[in-house]
Design an enzyme around this catalytic site. Structure first.
Site, short mmCIF file in Angstrom:
data_model
loop_
_atom_site.label_atom_id
_atom_site.label_comp_id
_atom_site.label_asym_id
_atom_site.label_seq_id
_atom_site.Cartn_x
_atom_site.Cartn_y
_atom_site.Cartn_z
CB SER A 71 -0.96 0.02 1.19
OG SER A 71 -2.07 -0.83 0.93
CE LYS A 74 -4.54 2.01 -0.71
NZ LYS A 74 -3.93 0.69 -0.66
CB SER A 119 -4.97 1.36 3.45
OG SER A 119 -3.80 1.07 2.72
#
Length: 224
Positions: A71, A74, A119
């Site tokens: 993540s 991102k 997330s």
């Protein structure tokens, strides 16, 4: 799961505004090992102090080891989505598809600002699908993001595919974001820096992104 190796990677920066220097000082902190041993994990810690042009490092050997970004990608995904116009800003809402997912905060309509904070995987998968393979590959190469390998599916390459980034490359990417030296517009970078804020107290702003995923038989955790 007991036999799986767990890697914990910490990448931290102290960044007042100033230009990069050519040669950096390095402080090795082998005594940090006790903190990893306490939780039964392997890992590394890298802190870059830009004011003093100095790295503080635990487990230097791991600095150039590539790992799935999970993540933490991102950050890059948000930049590409903004730059390509897939979303005009951090407030663009995508409708929830109704599929129940593990976290309640994922099971609702959401915008990019909250998707980054929470997330929310499905939101960023939809961003990547709308960006498409050609544009995603072009921008990751242009930004020199890790190995820029998006094989493994346009909505999964940073989770279970072949995208890899080293702790040193994470630091480099974040330094260039901080100093607006990435190949994105200043507007796109400023929006992403805004949604990265996790605390703003006592004249100190902390921007960060955790990430967790699996790479082979390893569980990989990041905090950048």
């Amino acid at each position: 799961m007991k036999s799986a190796k767990i890697i914990l990677l910490s990448v931290v920066m102290l960044l007042p505004f100033m230009a990069f220097r050519s040669v950096s000082k390095t402080v090795i902190r082998d005594d940090f090992k006790k903190f990893y041993d306490q939780y039964g994990v392997e890992g590394s810690f890298i802190m870059y102090d830009q004011k003093n042009d100095r790295y503080t490092i635990y487990n230097q050997e791991q600095m150039n080891t590539p790992f799935t970004p999970a993540s933490t990608f991102k950050i890059g995904n948000s930049l590409v989505a903004l730059e390509t116009g897939v979303v005009k800003d951090e407030n663009v809402v995508f409708k929830w598809d109704g599929e129940k997912r593990p976290l309640d905060v994922w099971n609702k309509d959401t915008d990019m600002k909250d998707a980054f904070k929470n997330s929310t995987v499905w939101y960023y998968q939809e961003l990547a699908r709308r960006i498409g393979e050609d544009r995603m590959k072009k921008w990751l190469k242009k930004a020199r993001y890790g190995n820029a390998d998006i094989t493994g599916g346009i909505d999964a390459f940073w989770l279970s595919g072949n995208l890899r980034i080293t702790p040193r490359e994470q630091i480099d990417f974040l330094r260039r974001l901080h100093d607006n030296q990435l190949p994105f517009s200043e507007r796109s970078m400023n929006i992403v820096k805004e949604i990265m804020i996790v605390s703003d107290t006592l004249n100190t702003v902390t921007r960060a992104k955790p990430g967790a995923g699996k790479q082979g038989q390893q569980y990989v955790g990041w905090y950048v």
